[in-house]
Scaffold this active site. Structure first.
Site, PDB file in Angstrom:
ATOM      1  N   LYS A 129     182.854   1.010  99.250  1.00  0.00           N
ATOM      2  CA  LYS A 129     182.157   1.794  98.221  1.00  0.00           C
ATOM      3  C   LYS A 129     182.326   3.285  98.499  1.00  0.00           C
ATOM      4  O   LYS A 129     182.614   4.070  97.602  1.00  0.00           O
ATOM      5  CB  LYS A 129     180.662   1.401  98.183  1.00  0.00           C
ATOM      6  CG  LYS A 129     180.425   0.000  97.605  1.00  0.00           C
ATOM      7  CD  LYS A 129     179.000  -0.503  97.819  1.00  0.00           C
ATOM      8  CE  LYS A 129     178.847  -1.941  97.324  1.00  0.00           C
ATOM      9  NZ  LYS A 129     177.511  -2.507  97.568  1.00  0.00           N
TER      10      LYS A 129
ATOM     11  N   GLN B 297     171.816  -1.310 100.554  1.00  0.00           N
ATOM     12  CA  GLN B 297     172.619  -2.524 100.708  1.00  0.00           C
ATOM     13  C   GLN B 297     171.727  -3.675 101.166  1.00  0.00           C
ATOM     14  O   GLN B 297     170.930  -3.534 102.097  1.00  0.00           O
ATOM     15  CB  GLN B 297     173.753  -2.267 101.726  1.00  0.00           C
ATOM     16  CG  GLN B 297     174.757  -3.394 101.853  1.00  0.00           C
ATOM     17  CD  GLN B 297     175.623  -3.614 100.622  1.00  0.00           C
ATOM     18  OE1 GLN B 297     175.878  -2.700  99.841  1.00  0.00           O
ATOM     19  NE2 GLN B 297     176.083  -4.832 100.427  1.00  0.00           N
TER      20      GLN B 297
ATOM     21  N   ASP C 114     171.728   0.010  91.276  1.00  0.00           N
ATOM     22  CA  ASP C 114     171.957  -1.437  91.349  1.00  0.00           C
ATOM     23  C   ASP C 114     171.170  -2.214  90.304  1.00  0.00           C
ATOM     24  O   ASP C 114     171.383  -3.421  90.160  1.00  0.00           O
ATOM     25  CB  ASP C 114     171.522  -1.945  92.734  1.00  0.00           C
ATOM     26  CG  ASP C 114     172.672  -2.016  93.735  1.00  0.00           C
ATOM     27  OD1 ASP C 114     173.769  -2.406  93.328  1.00  0.00           O
ATOM     28  OD2 ASP C 114     172.441  -1.691  94.903  1.00  0.00           O
TER      29      ASP C 114
HETATM   30  N1  GUN Z   1     174.572  -7.074  98.771  1.00  0.00           N
HETATM   31  C1  GUN Z   1     175.485  -7.905  98.206  1.00  0.00           C
HETATM   32  N2  GUN Z   1     175.858  -7.427  96.996  1.00  0.00           N
HETATM   33  C2  GUN Z   1     175.172  -6.279  96.808  1.00  0.00           C
HETATM   34  C3  GUN Z   1     175.130  -5.329  95.738  1.00  0.00           C
HETATM   35  O1  GUN Z   1     175.803  -5.437  94.711  1.00  0.00           O
HETATM   36  N3  GUN Z   1     174.292  -4.279  95.929  1.00  0.00           N
HETATM   37  C4  GUN Z   1     173.538  -4.143  97.042  1.00  0.00           C
HETATM   38  N4  GUN Z   1     172.740  -3.081  97.125  1.00  0.00           N
HETATM   39  N5  GUN Z   1     173.539  -5.004  98.035  1.00  0.00           N
HETATM   40  C5  GUN Z   1     174.359  -6.073  97.917  1.00  0.00           C
END
Ligand code: GUN
Length: 283
Positions: free
Chosen positions: A50, A94, A117
């Site tokens: 990311k 995350q 998110d």
């Molecule tokens: N953990 C697994 N997928 C994601 C996601 O798309 N966003 C976040 N914040 N954590 C994750």
């Protein structure tokens, strides 16, 4: 029938290129803060991808790698600081978080206008009410792939395997909001095949390598594999790609299917959060 292979990597690259061109024209750059707590190896890989993509696109990013023992209070303090930061338009925590931290409390603490998110209670509620605002990146990526390949959703039997808050539940709601007839299956579902064989669109987010075999899939079905599992030194999905591709109409590969779309949708959501905030500031 041999399936059309849905090229998530190509679609994601196209989306990212368009956003990159737009970002170069912006005086104030969009800013994303990503918080990683602990040592989950998969999370570390995702967060690094990311951040690298932000750099490529010209998005300002701050990455906070906090120790496993971080307290809820410390994490809430950091979120408070980022909520107030003028440089940050989007905040990503995350998941999963270590057990001493209450996930719900953390997700509720992220300022709604910075909720990249779509995990805050307000945004989850909007999705539930059929008024999508910020929506989670992986489900958004799944829907975008269907749209890109002009696959109709309305009236289709859609079966989602997995009921996580990150993928299964939101993707089921997004399919329902688009008028699919949706069934959600999970680890306690009896006779999984009974449901999957009836699916026009099958979204698999179970985290079980090769769970779905050709015998479980309807001829010509659209099969979207959200799984990312490590088998030795190989990444495999939840779908037995080689057998299912001979029966399905469309299929996503792993890697280069849904994975790159999650990152592209994060970048898109970051730009959307930026516009919501900066648009407001200019008024
Ligand atoms: N953990 C697994 N997928 C994601 C996601 O798309 N966003 C976040 N914040 N954590 C994750």
């Amino acid at each position: 029938m041999t399936a059309v292979i849905i090229d998530g990597k190509a679609v994601a690259e196209k989306i990212i290129a368009v956003i990159k061109a737009e970002v170069t024209t912006l005086k104030v750059k969009p800013g994303l803060a990503a918080i990683l707590v602990g040592e989950n190896p998969a999370s570390k890989v995702y967060v690094d991808i990311k951040r690298k993509t932000c750099d490529e696109v010209g998005i300002y990013s701050e990455l906070y790698k906090l120790p496993e023992q971080t307290t809820e209070k410390e994490l809430l303090q950091l979120i408070g600081k980022l909520n107030a930061s003028q440089k940050i338009h989007a905040i990503l925590v995350q998941l999963p978080l270590p057990p001493q931290i209450n996930e719900g409390k953390i997700l509720a603490a992220v300022a709604i206008e910075k909720d990249v998110d779509g995990f805050s209670p307000e945004n989850v509620g909007k999705l539930m009410a059929g008024k999508e605002a910020a929506v989670p990146c992986t489900p958004k990526g799944v829907i975008r792939l269907l749209e890109e390949y002009k696959i109709e959703i309305q009236g289709k039997n859609a079966v989602v395997i997995g009921r996580s808050n990150i993928v299964g539940k939101p993707v089921a709601l997004m399919l329902l909001n688009r008028n699919a007839t949706v069934t959600v299956c999970h680890s306690k579902t009896r006779d999984l095949k009974h449901y999957t064989r009836n699916a026009d669109i099958l979204v698999v987010a179970a985290g079980k390598p090769k769970l779905i075999t050709a015998a479980m899939v309807k001829d010509g079905a659209v099969v979207i594999d959200v799984g990312i599992n490590r088998l030795g030194d190989k990444l495999v999905g939840d779908v037995d790609f080689e057998s299912v591709r001979m029966k399905a109409g469309y299929i996503t590969p792993v890697p280069k299917g849904v994975g790159p779309m999650t990152v592209a949708m994060l970048i898109e959501n970051t730009l959307e959060r930026y516009k919501a905030i900066e648009g407001g500031r200019q008024k």
